[in-house]
Enzyme design. Structure first.
Site, PDB file in Angstrom:
ATOM      1  CG  HIS A  93     -41.535  49.009-118.595  1.00 38.10           C
ATOM      2  ND1 HIS A  93     -42.847  48.760-118.724  1.00 38.10           N
ATOM      3  CD2 HIS A  93     -40.582  48.443-117.691  1.00 38.10           C
ATOM      4  CE1 HIS A  93     -42.907  48.022-117.712  1.00 38.10           C
ATOM      5  NE2 HIS A  93     -41.939  47.662-117.028  1.00 38.10           N
ATOM      6  CG  ASP A 172     -46.060  38.792-118.557  1.00 37.70           C
ATOM      7  OD1 ASP A 172     -44.803  38.255-117.703  1.00 37.70           O
ATOM      8  OD2 ASP A 172     -46.543  39.877-118.483  1.00 37.70           O
ATOM      9  NE  ARG A 179     -42.477  36.531-111.752  1.00 33.21           N
ATOM     10  CZ  ARG A 179     -42.281  37.407-112.530  1.00 33.21           C
ATOM     11  NH1 ARG A 179     -43.064  37.913-113.314  1.00 33.21           N
ATOM     12  NH2 ARG A 179     -41.344  38.774-111.954  1.00 33.21           N
ATOM     13  CB  SER A 194     -42.426  39.551-116.956  1.00 34.14           C
ATOM     14  OG  SER A 194     -43.449  40.230-116.696  1.00 34.14           O
ATOM     15  CE  LYS A 198     -45.530  42.547-119.314  1.00 37.50           C
ATOM     16  NZ  LYS A 198     -45.923  42.651-118.024  1.00 37.50           N
TER      17      LYS A 198
HETATM   18  N1  URA Z   1     -43.535  44.233-114.331  1.00 44.79           N
HETATM   19  C1  URA Z   1     -43.640  43.404-115.203  1.00 44.79           C
HETATM   20  O1  URA Z   1     -44.664  43.800-116.066  1.00 44.79           O
HETATM   21  N2  URA Z   1     -43.354  42.208-114.881  1.00 44.79           N
HETATM   22  C2  URA Z   1     -42.731  41.792-113.784  1.00 44.79           C
HETATM   23  O2  URA Z   1     -42.292  40.815-113.366  1.00 44.79           O
HETATM   24  C3  URA Z   1     -42.463  42.893-113.147  1.00 44.79           C
HETATM   25  C4  URA Z   1     -42.746  44.244-113.091  1.00 44.79           C
END
Ligand code: URA
Length: 434
Positions: A93, A172, A179, A194, A198
């Site tokens: 990621h 999320d 947010r 967040s 995932k």
């Molecule tokens: N990417 C995400 O998935 N969540 C965040 O809060 C910031 C970047």
């Protein structure tokens, strides 16, 4: 049941949880479990969750609270399970950057080395590009796959890049949208939970985080990037996912392109054994970490990139999702060139400026759901440290809609400089955490 009666059956009053964090207290496990779940169910109102997110941004959450928050977000949705696959899994990621197309060559490269890569990805928002937008530049390619299709493709080919379904950590999705419009994206515990909710729900065995630092990244300085990386590595490790992070430079765009089809073209050059040195370096460094996390240490990813095995895996992966890897990529209808205004050395080329220019040219979107232009973006003809001559092309801007050129040029004003001697360069991989 009336609204009032329903409220009475809830475990907490939303304002009590907001006030606890506002006053600098730790939230209890029960408070966290409840508030995340109740927000997802619509019992905690968006304005109450906004206040709580701001209190978290200002007062923080400790490791226990962040881990509990992550677990509570995972519990709102489904979890995938890849344990029945015949090979180990590893995912990567990136926290997002300009010209960051690494997932495209990386997933087939790691698959070619014997490890399955379940890349459940997102779309771009703002100045950073999204992997799905890039791949959708390939004629026919399909982002949406069912869970069964994901499993079959992983077993047969070893690599899937597809849209993350709405079933993974739905809390999320809702919280991130809130947010985004309340100035609370930058809270490190909220970013970490967040991302990790995932990735943990996705079920990968090993995870490599590419935490970007610099003007083109979320984290503008190394201290914050390091804190984010350490928080995410701890969350992954505690959840049983073998997790490491690389801190990597994002003050300059990665490679020589920013924009969807332009980045696919560059990724294919890397898969063909060429491409810009920084893209190759980061792809191989991340591949080594993913393979090591999955327990594969006897295969050299640099060889699999050079000898065409990664390219074969790429073509198979694209075809499996109805794309034609050999079809010509779309190009923008119009181009404009930005030229050097002096002789000398390019001393800076700001990633954020290039990212915003590509976005304004049509490569990105300002609102979820907007369509993007496949051919739009910025092509770089020089990188910091290169000698340039007055009048030489520095950048080519690509768009289908020429009225966008002016705002792209404005974004680039002050975004590059030419001097007499090269400034010191930052290494691409700054540190490894984990
Ligand atoms: N990417 C995400 O998935 N969540 C965040 O809060 C910031 C970047």
């Amino acid at each position: 049941m009336t609204e009032r009666q329903r409220e009475m059956t809830e475990k907490f009053a939303p304002t009590d949880v907001v006030i606890a964090k506002r006053d600098g207290h730790e939230l209890t496990d029960d408070q966290i479990d409840w508030v995340v779940d109740a927000y997802t169910r619509g019992v905690v109102a968006p304005e109450q969750m906004s206040a709580l997110a701001m209190a978290i941004l200002l007062n923080g959450m400790n490791r226990r609270e962040t881990a509990r928050w992550t677990a509570a977000m995972i519990a709102t949705g489904e979890r995938m399970d890849f344990s029945s696959l015949s090979r180990p899994t590893a995912d990567k990621h990136s926290t997002g950057g300009v010209g960051d197309k690494i997932t495209l060559p990386l997933a087939p490269l790691v698959a070619a080395c014997g490890v399955a890569v379940p890349q459940l990805s997102g779309r771009g928002l703002g100045h950073t590009g999204g992997t799905l937008d890039k791949l959708e530049a390939i004629p026919g390619w399909r982002a949406a796959l069912s869970n069964d299709e994901i499993m079959t493709q992983l077993e047969d080919l070893g690599a899937v890049i597809c849209a993350a379904g709405s079933g993974l950590a739905p809390a999320d999705k809702k919280l991130y949208a809130l947010r985004d419009v309340t100035g609370t994206v930058e809270a490190i515990p909220l970013i970490a939970s967040s991302i990790m909710s995932k990735k943990i729900a996705e079920g990968t065995g090993a995870l490599v985080l590419d935490v970007k630092v610099g003007s083109g990244a979320f984290m503008k300085n190394e201290r914050d990037a390091r804190e984010l990386a350490e928080t995410m590595v701890a969350l992954g490790t505690d959840a049983g996912v073998r997790t490491v992070a690389l801190l990597t430079d994002m003050s300059v765009p990665l490679g020589l392109t920013a924009g969807n089809a332009l980045e696919v073209r560059e990724s294919v050059e890397v898969l063909a054994g060429g491409g810009p040195a920084d893209v190759v370096e980061l792809t191989v460094a991340l591949a080594r970490e993913m393979l090591a996390g999955a327990g594969v240490t006897d295969v050299d990813p640099a060889e699999a990139l050079a000898d065409g095995r990664a390219m074969d895996a790429w073509k198979a992966m694209i075809r499996a999702q109805d794309g034609d890897p050999d079809a010509p990529l779309p190009t923008a209808r119009e181009t404009e060139v930005v030229t050097a205004d002096a002789d000398g050395v390019l001393t800076s080329l700001d990633a954020y400026a290039v990212g915003v220019a590509a976005w304004r040219l049509g490569a990105g979107r300002s609102r979820p759901g907007e369509s993007v232009q496949a051919g739009a973006g910025v092509e770089l003809h020089a990188k910091p440290g290169d000698t340039v001559r007055a009048g030489q092309p520095l950048l080519t801007l690509h768009t289908d809609t020429p009225e966008r050129f002016e705002r792209a040029h404005q974004a680039l004003e002050g975004g590059w400089s030419i001097g007499e001697t090269a400034a010191e360069t930052t290494p691409l991989v700054i540190d490894r955490i984990g």
